[in-house]
Motif scaffolding. Structure first.
Motif, mmCIF file in Angstrom:
data_model
loop_
_atom_site.group_PDB
_atom_site.id
_atom_site.type_symbol
_atom_site.label_atom_id
_atom_site.label_comp_id
_atom_site.label_asym_id
_atom_site.label_seq_id
_atom_site.Cartn_x
_atom_site.Cartn_y
_atom_site.Cartn_z
ATOM 1 N N PHE A 10 -0.532 14.743 1.937
ATOM 2 C CA PHE A 10 -0.098 16.112 1.653
ATOM 3 C C PHE A 10 1.365 16.314 2.032
ATOM 4 N N HIS A 11 1.730 15.881 3.228
ATOM 5 C CA HIS A 11 3.091 16.095 3.722
ATOM 6 C C HIS A 11 3.912 14.816 3.749
ATOM 7 N N THR A 12 3.254 13.676 3.928
ATOM 8 C CA THR A 12 3.967 12.403 4.025
ATOM 9 C C THR A 12 3.396 11.379 3.050
ATOM 10 N N THR A 13 4.231 10.415 2.715
ATOM 11 C CA THR A 13 3.799 9.229 1.975
ATOM 12 C C THR A 13 4.088 8.025 2.853
ATOM 13 N N ASP A 14 3.045 7.305 3.229
ATOM 14 C CA ASP A 14 3.195 6.098 4.035
ATOM 15 C C ASP A 14 3.183 4.889 3.108
ATOM 16 N N TYR A 15 4.036 3.930 3.404
ATOM 17 C CA TYR A 15 4.039 2.701 2.613
ATOM 18 C C TYR A 15 4.111 1.513 3.568
ATOM 19 N N ILE A 16 3.383 0.475 3.218
ATOM 20 C CA ILE A 16 3.312 -0.711 4.066
ATOM 21 C C ILE A 16 3.273 -1.942 3.179
ATOM 22 N N LEU A 17 3.969 -2.972 3.611
ATOM 23 C CA LEU A 17 3.983 -4.251 2.912
ATOM 24 C C LEU A 17 3.468 -5.306 3.881
ATOM 25 N N VAL A 18 2.453 -6.068 3.462
ATOM 26 C CA VAL A 18 1.882 -7.091 4.337
ATOM 27 C C VAL A 18 1.831 -8.426 3.609
ATOM 28 N N LEU B 191 -1.606 -1.194 -3.964
ATOM 29 C CA LEU B 191 -2.771 -0.316 -3.881
ATOM 30 C C LEU B 191 -2.311 1.115 -3.608
ATOM 31 N N LEU B 192 -2.928 2.059 -4.281
ATOM 32 C CA LEU B 192 -2.589 3.471 -4.128
ATOM 33 C C LEU B 192 -3.750 4.197 -3.465
ATOM 34 N N ALA B 193 -3.433 4.985 -2.450
ATOM 35 C CA ALA B 193 -4.469 5.713 -1.710
ATOM 36 C C ALA B 193 -3.942 7.090 -1.354
ATOM 37 N N GLY B 194 -4.831 7.894 -0.751
ATOM 38 C CA GLY B 194 -4.452 9.236 -0.336
ATOM 39 C C GLY B 194 -4.777 10.265 -1.401
ATOM 40 N N GLY B 195 -4.844 11.516 -0.964
ATOM 41 C CA GLY B 195 -5.190 12.591 -1.884
ATOM 42 C C GLY B 195 -4.191 12.787 -3.004
ATOM 43 N N GLY B 196 -2.926 12.379 -2.792
ATOM 44 C CA GLY B 196 -1.909 12.549 -3.827
ATOM 45 C C GLY B 196 -1.791 11.379 -4.781
ATOM 46 N N ALA C 195 -0.243 -1.308 -10.495
ATOM 47 C CA ALA C 195 -0.726 -0.661 -9.265
ATOM 48 C C ALA C 195 -2.087 -0.034 -9.541
ATOM 49 N N GLU C 196 -2.966 -0.091 -8.558
ATOM 50 C CA GLU C 196 -4.342 0.362 -8.770
ATOM 51 C C GLU C 196 -4.796 1.297 -7.658
ATOM 52 N N LEU C 197 -5.634 2.238 -8.026
ATOM 53 C CA LEU C 197 -6.233 3.137 -7.046
ATOM 54 C C LEU C 197 -7.314 2.392 -6.275
ATOM 55 N N VAL C 198 -7.349 2.570 -4.962
ATOM 56 C CA VAL C 198 -8.448 2.009 -4.176
ATOM 57 C C VAL C 198 -9.698 2.851 -4.440
ATOM 58 N N PRO C 199 -10.879 2.306 -4.190
ATOM 59 C CA PRO C 199 -12.084 3.136 -4.290
ATOM 60 C C PRO C 199 -11.993 4.312 -3.309
ATOM 61 N N ASP C 200 -12.393 5.480 -3.738
ATOM 62 C CA ASP C 200 -12.356 6.676 -2.882
ATOM 63 C C ASP C 200 -10.988 6.843 -2.215
ATOM 64 N N PRO C 201 -9.912 7.007 -2.992
ATOM 65 C CA PRO C 201 -8.565 7.022 -2.391
ATOM 66 C C PRO C 201 -8.373 8.080 -1.317
ATOM 67 N N GLN C 202 -9.013 9.238 -1.468
ATOM 68 C CA GLN C 202 -8.844 10.294 -0.468
ATOM 69 C C GLN C 202 -9.534 9.952 0.847
ATOM 70 N N TRP C 203 -10.536 9.070 0.790
ATOM 71 C CA TRP C 203 -11.326 8.724 1.972
ATOM 72 C C TRP C 203 -10.890 7.411 2.616
ATOM 73 N N VAL D 1 0.858 -1.186 0.000
ATOM 74 C CA VAL D 1 0.000 0.000 0.000
ATOM 75 C C VAL D 1 0.892 1.233 0.000
ATOM 76 N N VAL D 2 0.618 2.149 -0.917
ATOM 77 C CA VAL D 2 1.302 3.441 -0.958
ATOM 78 C C VAL D 2 0.239 4.507 -0.737
ATOM 79 N N ASP D 3 0.347 5.200 0.383
ATOM 80 C CA ASP D 3 -0.649 6.193 0.800
ATOM 81 C C ASP D 3 -0.003 7.575 0.682
ATOM 82 N N VAL D 4 -0.306 8.272 -0.412
ATOM 83 C CA VAL D 4 0.341 9.553 -0.705
ATOM 84 C C VAL D 4 -0.505 10.684 -0.143
#
Length: 325
Positions: free
Chosen positions: A175-183, A282-287, A302-310, A170-173
């Motif tokens: 405003f100020h940070t990008t979080d990434y997690i591998l599970v 999976l790509l999420a976040g407002g960015g 890589a794919e956008l999750v539904p409602d990535p900003q939410w 998961v790559v969560d982009v």
């Protein structure tokens, strides 16, 4: 009553049952403005703590961006020590329909989740006030139970279904940070791979700074972060500056490409030898939408999750519900 608030550096999002609220994470001291009828953007927050007679007034969201003389865009890790953070949480909870004693779910970037979790929870548990937004009736708000989750984890739990097996990234982009997690996904559940999970202090704000630098080079005039954000979200290709047309579309596009490539490369390097073996990203976040093309060049498929900003706000809400908050 449960409310989930994703206090993003760019946008504040709140979820309560079927209600959603979103506004830019910008606060400014309020002043009396001319009345042209109904307001078309932003909010005016008034709140007073127990025992206080006079209410404090702030512009919140787009109103702070457009009219605030001292607009605050908070990028500090110490944000939960600042009044602006209280304003954003109170406004979001009020607009979502919260009232009285409220249970609250929020998130923090992965890089400093452990070091800041207790501080954030304490700040929010001690936050209580009589609140009004946009002249609506005053309501008392306090946060009895507060749960703090790591960002990007919220994204995983926003999904209706998870893969039964394999590596999920998961790559969560934000405003100020990008979080990434591998599970690692198994039929029994998901297990995070800690060595491949963290945050980068890069996001949309980084692109705004690059854009502002290009604007300053072209005009000789500095552009503050709040004004850069206003121009960025407008998607305008051209503005009038000192009476003449000024093209800003290519400035914005160059900043987007440069920062998107840097984020994608940093995440790819962090996942190192695992990057070639990831089953799904999976790509999420407002960015995520802004930098989608750059990220998918290094992570095809890589794919956008539904409602990535939410995604985080929804995931926090579901997680809190699952544990009975």
């Amino acid at each position: 009553m449960l409310v989930s608030v994703d206090l993003g550096y760019g946008y504040t999002k709140a979820v309560k049952e079927n209600t959603r609220v979103i506004f830019p994470s910008v606060v400014a001291p309020a002043f009396d403005s001319l009345d042209f009828g109904s307001r078309i953007y932003g909010h005016v927050l008034e709140y007073r703590k127990p025992g206080e007679k006079a209410a404090r007034r702030f512009f919140v969201g787009e109103l702070a961006l457009k009219e605030g003389r001292a607009a605050q865009v908070i990028l500090s890790r110490e944000r939960f020590r600042q009044e602006a953070a209280a304003c954003l949480v109170l406004a979001a909870a009020y607009l979502a329909g919260a009232e009285g004693r409220v249970d609250l779910a929020v998130g923090l970037p992965l890089a400093y989740y452990r070091s800041r979790r207790e501080e954030a929870a304490l700040f929010l548990r001690t936050l209580n006030a009589h609140v009004s937004v946009d002249g609506e009736p005053e309501k008392y708000l306090s946060f009895d139970r507060v749960v703090v989750y790591p960002q990007a984890v919220g994204v995983i739990y926003s999904l209706e279904r998870l893969p039964e097996r394999g590596l999920l990234g998961v790559v969560d982009v934000g405003f100020h940070t990008t979080d990434y997690i591998l599970v690692e996904c198994t039929p029994e559940g998901v297990a995070p791979l800690q060595a491949y999970t963290s945050s980068l202090e890069m996001g949309v704000a980084t692109a705004l700074k690059v854009f502002a630098n290009r604007f300053a080079q072209a005009t000789g005039v500095p552009l503050n972060l709040a004004d850069a954000q206003d121009l960025w979200v407008s998607r305008r290709e051209e503005v009038t500056f000192r009476g003449r047309p000024l093209g800003i579309g290519e400035m914005r596009e160059a900043a987007r490409r440069e920062v998107g490539q840097a984020i994608a490369q940093a995440v790819h390097s962090a996942w190192s030898e695992k990057a070639d073996w990831i089953d799904r990203v999976l790509l999420a976040g407002g960015g995520a939408v802004d930098f989608y093309n750059e990220i998918t060049r290094l992570f095809p498929g890589a794919e956008l999750v539904p409602d990535p900003q939410w995604a985080n706000a929804l995931g926090f809400y579901r997680l809190a519900q699952a544990v009975g908050v």
